[in-house]
Design a protein around this motif. Structure first.
Motif, PDB file in Angstrom:
ATOM      1  N   ALA A  96       4.390  -6.626 -12.615  1.00 12.41           N
ATOM      2  CA  ALA A  96       3.933  -8.012 -12.505  1.00 12.41           C
ATOM      3  C   ALA A  96       4.645  -8.750 -11.375  1.00 12.41           C
ATOM      4  CB  ALA A  96       4.146  -8.738 -13.830  1.00 12.41           C
ATOM      5  N   ILE A  97       5.946  -8.444 -11.181  1.00 10.78           N
ATOM      6  CA  ILE A  97       6.708  -9.116 -10.130  1.00 10.78           C
ATOM      7  C   ILE A  97       6.183  -8.717  -8.756  1.00 10.78           C
ATOM      8  CG2 ILE A  97       8.988  -9.307  -9.064  1.00 10.78           C
ATOM      9  CD1 ILE A  97      10.202  -8.975 -11.841  1.00 10.78           C
ATOM     10  N   THR A  98       5.900  -7.423  -8.587  1.00  8.18           N
ATOM     11  CA  THR A  98       5.394  -6.951  -7.291  1.00  8.18           C
ATOM     12  C   THR A  98       4.046  -7.591  -6.972  1.00  8.18           C
ATOM     13  OG1 THR A  98       6.474  -4.842  -7.767  1.00  8.18           O
ATOM     14  CG2 THR A  98       4.935  -4.903  -5.927  1.00  8.18           C
TER      15      THR A  98
ATOM     16  N   ARG B 103       0.830  -1.213   0.000  1.00  8.33           N
ATOM     17  CA  ARG B 103       0.000   0.000   0.000  1.00  8.33           C
ATOM     18  C   ARG B 103       0.863   1.260   0.000  1.00  8.33           C
ATOM     19  NH1 ARG B 103      -3.258  -3.482   3.274  1.00  8.33           N
ATOM     20  NH2 ARG B 103      -2.200  -2.809   5.179  1.00  8.33           N
ATOM     21  N   GLU B 104       2.008   1.211   0.695  1.00  4.27           N
ATOM     22  CA  GLU B 104       2.942   2.337   0.673  1.00  4.27           C
ATOM     23  C   GLU B 104       3.428   2.603  -0.744  1.00  4.27           C
ATOM     24  OE1 GLU B 104       4.902   4.419   3.102  1.00  4.27           O
ATOM     25  OE2 GLU B 104       2.894   4.191   3.958  1.00  4.27           O
ATOM     26  N   CYS B 105       3.685   1.510  -1.460  1.00  2.00           N
ATOM     27  CA  CYS B 105       4.138   1.625  -2.849  1.00  2.00           C
ATOM     28  C   CYS B 105       3.089   2.366  -3.686  1.00  2.00           C
ATOM     29  CB  CYS B 105       4.408   0.233  -3.409  1.00  2.00           C
ATOM     30  SG  CYS B 105       4.829   0.161  -5.162  1.00  2.00           S
ATOM     31  N   GLN B 106       1.856   1.965  -3.536  1.00  2.00           N
ATOM     32  CA  GLN B 106       0.786   2.597  -4.302  1.00  2.00           C
ATOM     33  C   GLN B 106       0.590   4.057  -3.869  1.00  2.00           C
ATOM     34  OE1 GLN B 106      -2.119  -0.495  -3.251  1.00  2.00           O
ATOM     35  NE2 GLN B 106      -2.305  -1.004  -5.436  1.00  2.00           N
ATOM     36  N   SER B 107       0.666   4.319  -2.551  1.00  2.00           N
ATOM     37  CA  SER B 107       0.485   5.686  -2.048  1.00  2.00           C
ATOM     38  C   SER B 107       1.592   6.615  -2.548  1.00  2.00           C
ATOM     39  CB  SER B 107       0.472   5.686  -0.514  1.00  2.00           C
ATOM     40  OG  SER B 107      -0.605   4.915  -0.023  1.00  2.00           O
TER      41      SER B 107
ATOM     42  N   ASP C 174      -8.177  -9.787  -3.862  1.00  2.00           N
ATOM     43  CA  ASP C 174      -8.238  -8.335  -3.995  1.00  2.00           C
ATOM     44  C   ASP C 174      -7.045  -7.801  -4.789  1.00  2.00           C
ATOM     45  OD1 ASP C 174      -9.270  -5.659  -3.311  1.00  2.00           O
ATOM     46  OD2 ASP C 174      -7.460  -5.529  -2.082  1.00  2.00           O
ATOM     47  N   VAL C 175      -5.847  -8.274  -4.442  1.00  2.00           N
ATOM     48  CA  VAL C 175      -4.648  -7.821  -5.160  1.00  2.00           C
ATOM     49  C   VAL C 175      -4.683  -8.291  -6.609  1.00  2.00           C
ATOM     50  CG1 VAL C 175      -2.127  -7.981  -5.256  1.00  2.00           C
ATOM     51  CG2 VAL C 175      -3.278  -7.747  -3.041  1.00  2.00           C
ATOM     52  N   PHE C 176      -5.164  -9.518  -6.825  1.00  2.00           N
ATOM     53  CA  PHE C 176      -5.232 -10.031  -8.190  1.00  2.00           C
ATOM     54  C   PHE C 176      -6.189  -9.190  -9.036  1.00  2.00           C
ATOM     55  CE2 PHE C 176      -7.269 -12.852 -11.349  1.00  2.00           C
ATOM     56  CZ  PHE C 176      -6.148 -13.186 -12.093  1.00  2.00           C
ATOM     57  N   ARG C 177      -7.324  -8.803  -8.448  1.00  4.47           N
ATOM     58  CA  ARG C 177      -8.280  -7.983  -9.201  1.00  4.47           C
ATOM     59  C   ARG C 177      -7.728  -6.581  -9.470  1.00  4.47           C
ATOM     60  NH1 ARG C 177     -12.632 -10.887  -5.486  1.00  4.47           N
ATOM     61  NH2 ARG C 177     -13.228 -12.571  -6.918  1.00  4.47           N
ATOM     62  N   GLN C 178      -6.957  -6.059  -8.519  1.00  3.54           N
ATOM     63  CA  GLN C 178      -6.282  -4.781  -8.777  1.00  3.54           C
ATOM     64  C   GLN C 178      -5.321  -4.926  -9.958  1.00  3.54           C
ATOM     65  OE1 GLN C 178      -4.497  -2.730  -5.384  1.00  3.54           O
ATOM     66  NE2 GLN C 178      -5.841  -3.884  -3.994  1.00  3.54           N
ATOM     67  N   MET C 179      -4.625  -6.036  -9.974  1.00  5.95           N
ATOM     68  CA  MET C 179      -3.678  -6.307 -11.058  1.00  5.95           C
ATOM     69  C   MET C 179      -4.394  -6.358 -12.399  1.00  5.95           C
ATOM     70  SD  MET C 179      -1.185  -9.638 -11.308  1.00  5.95           S
ATOM     71  CE  MET C 179       0.156  -9.740 -12.498  1.00  5.95           C
TER      72      MET C 179
END
Length: 589
Positions: A80-82, A69-73, A101-106
């Motif tokens: 793809a690796i992250t 979440r810090e990365c996104q903020s 949830d993360v997969f759907r964000q991807m």
């Protein structure tokens, strides 16, 4: 790095975080990240990916998600690796919702997922039994042109099996047979679907088992696969096929037998060595108390003794396990309790008494090497729950019902030596000791054993001693004299039959002594034709004609003695009977 005046930058910090992650030092990785942020060093996608990986390897899933979440903020777009690293961490941490949830964000960011990432999210669905989600993602995977591998199929089958989509599970399994090479995980998942409660595919289990053995020759099916197969066979009423797990007959080579004997011998040597070390530790002179010892309340000698006691306990446990594994004669010792119960039932129904005893030995070994846990596949509730505590059923080693069941099998199969070992185990392991039913079955097993098979083992004498001791203890508990207490007539007859078959004069003499010590008003047992004929036969075989004649002379009913001798012969003591009847002195008696 700072001490040497080297300025930190994104590349060096990312490399350091990556190194911390590889050495599983997630805390240091986070420290480096905080320092670089404090120093104004910008983190890029490689920094965040390395830090997420470090937290994941340290099993710090919440921290890995925080970093994501810090990365996104920070406005750094995950690649793809992250995404794959975060999803894999969620899968290992059994956080299916987070993985989805993360997969759907991807997917929303149109970042392509490879087969490894798909397998991670499918694996999360498998662990959680999310059949619908697994099928949806599996369909997306194929539409996106990503070719499923064996792990993909296994995860979908497992998710469907756990989630109640049993038809879909079997359809996916059949599709996998055409799409990928055979793999144990595929068969394990398919067998899980067959064994699911209410599954209409339980009858397919034997065919799947045969296919697995044919397509994966030389590979021993895993414990979960075998347990599911047993459960499926039981559900479909196919107890005979259930025995595929252990084999109907014993197939233990000379090499296997020698290996088992060597393992037992090595384990006994380890016990001897551990006992010697414990004796040395116990005999060590009192230590000089140092300030540290006084403060801690412990000394090096005390620690050495504790370590020696632990080593001895472990050595004894290993020796016991090795002995039971040898007795199991090839039956695997890694199955859950319920599987062994089902296998024993199958052996009993098939008249395979010897294999039932082998299964019991394996169950006892398994209770040592594979301790029970509430979440294990058990085919039942897993125990009685009271509040927050779960009470597990007794193990095969401590359950009287299991011992009695094994002794009934030993009786049916005439396995006297095995019966004695089981009776001893029951006496030492079960809270109430050996039961009357267990003692009766053990003596019956000795009586039913082939003539000569127990020669020199003193098996019948051992069981007879158990019976005498129990009868005397019972009499004394009731306020009666233990010296005049006598086992039941049937027990005396069985012990006499054992003496006749084995030519055991010592046992015959003891049986007569116990009979004579009984109450004077109970003369029927003292002149019982079966007891006298059996004991006389034992004496005759040993060449003591006078003793045989004297014994038969206690009963004047020639017809009763003749019938009794015939019964002794029919029970397998033909040689003893012939020796008795052919002696003129005995006939005159």
């Amino acid at each position: 790095m700072k001490q040497r005046g080297v300025a930190a930058n994104t590349i060096t910090c990312s490399a350091l975080i990556n190194a911390c992650g590889k050495s599983k030092q997630w805390e240091k990785a986070l420290d480096v990240f905080r320092e670089m942020k404090a120093d104004g060093v910008e983190a890029n996608i490689f920094t965040y990916s390395a830090l997420i990986s470090a937290c994941a390897k340290g099993r710090q899933l919440d921290k890995a998600l925080w970093v994501f979440r810090e990365c996104q903020s920070a406005g750094v777009e995950p690649d793809a690796i992250t995404y794959g690293t975060v999803i894999a961490a969620c899968e290992k941490g059994k956080r299916c919702d987070d993985a989805l949830d993360v997969f759907r964000q991807m997917r929303a960011k149109r970042v392509d997922a490879n087969v490894i990432t798909y397998n991670s999210v499918l694996g999360a669905c498998d662990r959680a039994g999310r059949a619908d989600d697994a099928l949806e993602i599996f369909g997306t995977m194929r539409r996106e042109g990503v070719t499923p591998d064996k792990h993909s199929y296994a995860a979908v089958i497992g998710a469907c099996a756990s989630g109640g989509k049993l038809d879909e599970a079997m359809a996916t399994f059949r599709a996998s047979s055409r799409a990928v090479d055979p793999d144990p995980a595929l068969y394990a998942a398919a067998m899980q679907a067959c064994a699911a409660p209410g599954s209409k595919h339980a009858g397919d289990a034997p065919a799947i088992w045969r296919e697995m053995r044919e397509r994966l020759p030389g590979q021993n099916p895993g414990a979960s696969t075998a347990a599911s197969y047993v459960a499926a066979c039981e559900a479909s009423g196919n107890s005979r096929r259930m025995l595929d797990v252990i084999g109907v007959t014993v197939d233990v080579t000379v090499v296997d037998a020698r290996h088992g004997e060597e393992a037992e011998a090595a384990a006994r040597v380890a016990v001897d060595e551990a006992e010697a070390k414990l004796a040395l530790a116990a005999d060590a002179p009192p230590p000089v108390l140092t300030a540290a010892a006084i403060l801690s309340g412990r000394t090096a000698a005390a620690d050495a003794k504790i370590a020696a006691e632990a080593a001895l306990a472990a050595a004894k446990r290993d020796a016991r396990t090795a002995s039971l594994q040898t007795r199991a004669r090839g039956v695997r010792t890694d199955l859950p309790r319920a599987s062994y119960a089902s296998l024993m039932t199958a052996c009993e129904r098939g008249g395979l008494s010897s294999r039932a005893v082998d299964v019991f030995a394996a169950a006892r070994a398994a209770s040592i090497v594979r301790p029970q846990n509430p979440g294990a596949h058990s085919g039942g509730s897993g125990g009685d729950q009271t509040g927050n505590q779960t009470t597990q059923p007794p193990t095969a080693n401590s359950d009287p019902a299991w011992h009695e069941r094994a002794l009934r099998a030993a009786h049916a199969g005439g396995l006297g030596d095995a019966a004695v070992e089981i009776l001893r185990s029951m006496a030492s392991e079960c809270a109430g000791g050996a039961t009357a039913a267990a003692r009766a079955s053990a003596l019956g097993a000795c009586a039913a054993s082939p003539a000569g098979s127990l020669e020199g083992t003193r098996a019948a004498s051992t069981v007879w001693a158990f019976i005498k001791s129990a009868v005397r203890a019972h009499a004394m508990a009731e306020g009666r004299s233990g010296s005049t207490a006598r086992p039941a007539t049937q027990a005396c007859r069985a012990a006499g039959a054992c003496a006749a078959k084995e030519g055991d004069v010592e046992l015959a003499e003891d049986v007569l002594a116990v009979v004579d010590a009984g109450p004077d008003d109970d003369g029927a047992v003292k002149t019982d034709a079966s007891v006298l004929a059996s004991c006389a036969s034992a004496f005759a075989v040993a060449g003591d004609v006078a003793k045989a004649a004297e014994t038969l002379g206690r009963n004047a009913d020639g017809d009763a003695l003749a019938s009794a001798l015939a019964a002794v012969g029919a029970a397998g003591a033909g040689g003893s009977v012939l020796a008795t009847l052919s002696d003129a002195a005995c006939l005159r008696a």
